[in-house]
Design an enzyme around this catalytic site. Structure first.
Site, PDB file in Angstrom:
ATOM      1  CG  ASN A   8      -1.757   1.230   1.347  1.00 37.53           C
ATOM      2  OD1 ASN A   8      -1.874   1.987   0.380  1.00 37.53           O
ATOM      3  ND2 ASN A   8      -2.366   1.447   2.507  1.00 37.53           N
ATOM      4  CE  LYS A  10       0.027   3.563   4.629  1.00 32.03           C
ATOM      5  NZ  LYS A  10      -0.109   3.758   6.043  1.00 32.03           N
ATOM      6  CG  HIS A  80      -6.020   1.848   4.857  1.00 30.83           C
ATOM      7  ND1 HIS A  80      -5.611   2.864   5.680  1.00 30.83           N
ATOM      8  CD2 HIS A  80      -4.992   0.966   4.785  1.00 30.83           C
ATOM      9  CE1 HIS A  80      -4.378   2.601   6.088  1.00 30.83           C
ATOM     10  NE2 HIS A  80      -3.977   1.458   5.553  1.00 30.83           N
ATOM     11  CD  GLU A  82      -3.120   5.656   6.417  1.00 28.51           C
ATOM     12  OE1 GLU A  82      -3.076   5.634   5.175  1.00 28.51           O
ATOM     13  OE2 GLU A  82      -2.177   5.281   7.150  1.00 28.51           O
ATOM     14  CD  GLU A 140      -3.654  -2.543   7.427  1.00 28.40           C
ATOM     15  OE1 GLU A 140      -2.534  -2.811   7.003  1.00 28.40           O
ATOM     16  OE2 GLU A 140      -4.243  -1.485   7.165  1.00 28.40           O
ATOM     17  N   GLY A 146       1.795   2.436  10.768  1.00 29.80           N
ATOM     18  CA  GLY A 146       2.729   3.553  10.574  1.00 29.80           C
ATOM     19  C   GLY A 146       3.419   4.025  11.842  1.00 29.80           C
ATOM     20  CB  SER A 178       4.812  -1.411  12.389  1.00 29.48           C
ATOM     21  OG  SER A 178       4.310  -0.108  12.596  1.00 29.48           O
TER      22      SER A 178
HETATM   23  C1  PEP Z   1      -1.061   0.287   6.126  1.00 23.61           C
HETATM   24  O1  PEP Z   1      -1.249   1.494   6.100  1.00 23.61           O
HETATM   25  O2  PEP Z   1      -1.858  -0.485   5.576  1.00 23.61           O
HETATM   26  C2  PEP Z   1       0.123  -0.192   6.828  1.00 23.61           C
HETATM   27  C3  PEP Z   1       0.160  -1.450   7.173  1.00 23.61           C
HETATM   28  O3  PEP Z   1       1.107   0.729   7.077  1.00 23.61           O
HETATM   29  P1  PEP Z   1       2.519   0.452   7.776  1.00 23.61           P
HETATM   30  O4  PEP Z   1       3.086  -0.819   7.200  1.00 23.61           O
HETATM   31  O5  PEP Z   1       3.338   1.651   7.427  1.00 23.61           O
HETATM   32  O6  PEP Z   1       2.260   0.330   9.237  1.00 23.61           O
END
Ligand code: PEP
Length: 216
Positions: A8, A10, A80, A82, A140, A146, A178
């Site tokens: 992803n 983003k 997601h 976000e 998630e 993040g 992460s």
């Molecule tokens: C995400 O935004 O789907 C995600 C897993 O981000 P990160 O790996 O940066 O935590």
């Protein structure tokens, strides 16, 4: 089955040139790469980060599921955290998007951070128990996205088990939050996830390729 690894990106990278450069380094990995919409066509990427629920019409700024399908996109990320946070997407909206995406023949990667979201996010789909073969769930946890603070694998595993109990053992469940090359194996090899959703680390080609090497 081979783990499903989803990148992803983003709202990154900042330029098409950088996007092409990054894509060239990771395109042979077999991962699903989800760049911003505006790069999809140039990269011929197989994943997208969102879609709208209507097929066409006066919906300024939106992109339909069929438009993605026509570009050769195979997977779409929906729900997601976000988008739930910044675009105020509700479970009802997400459910309409899932219906449209599955209807257009896309595979959906539904992001959740708690089990109760699954039923609400599938509310628009009649007989969804019979129609979810193109659904993958990504667990998630909000605190892990993040932040550099990945979820302890044993805790994540409990969620994986709960999702499969709810949707059936054949529904693929990914872990996201992460992920890096050091911890990736703990989720796939130890906790038994079917793959990973990778944000920040998917923008670093060497790290991303190492993640894949460590789980495949
Ligand atoms: C995400 O935004 O789907 C995600 C897993 O981000 P990160 O790996 O940066 O935590």
């Amino acid at each position: 089955m081979k783990p499903l690894i989803v990148a992803n990106w983003k709202m990154n990278p900042a330029t098409l040139e950088e996007a092409k450069n990054l894509f060239d380094q990771v395109k042979e990995t077999g991962a699903v790469i989800c760049p911003p919409f505006v790069y999809l066509s140039a990269l011929r990427a197989n994943g997208a980060q969102d879609c709208f629920w209507e097929e066409k019409g006066a919906f300024t700024g939106e992109i339909s599921a069929q438009m993605l399908k026509d570009l050769g996109v195979e997977y779409v990320i929906l729900g997601h955290s976000e988008r739930r946070k910044y675009q105020k997407e509700t479970d009802e909206i997400i459910s309409k998007k899932i219906k449209a995406a599955l209807g257009a023949g896309l595979k959906v990667i539904l992001c959740i951070d708690r089990i109760s979201q699954i039923k609400k996010d599938l509310q628009e789909i009649e007989n969804w128990k019979l129609k979810i073969e193109n659904l993958t769930v990504a667990y998630e946890p909000l605190f892990a996205i993040g932040t550099g603070k990945a979820c302890p694998p044993e805790r994540a595993e409990k969620m994986k088990i709960a999702v499969k109990k709810f949707l059936g053992p054949d529904t693929p469940v990914l872990y996201g939050g992460s992920v890096n090359s050091q911890n990736a194996g703990e989720y796939v090899k130890d906790a038994g996830f079917d793959g990973l959703l990778v944000g920040g680390a998917s923008l670093k080609p060497v790290e991303f390729i190492d993640i894949i090497k460590n789980v495949c």
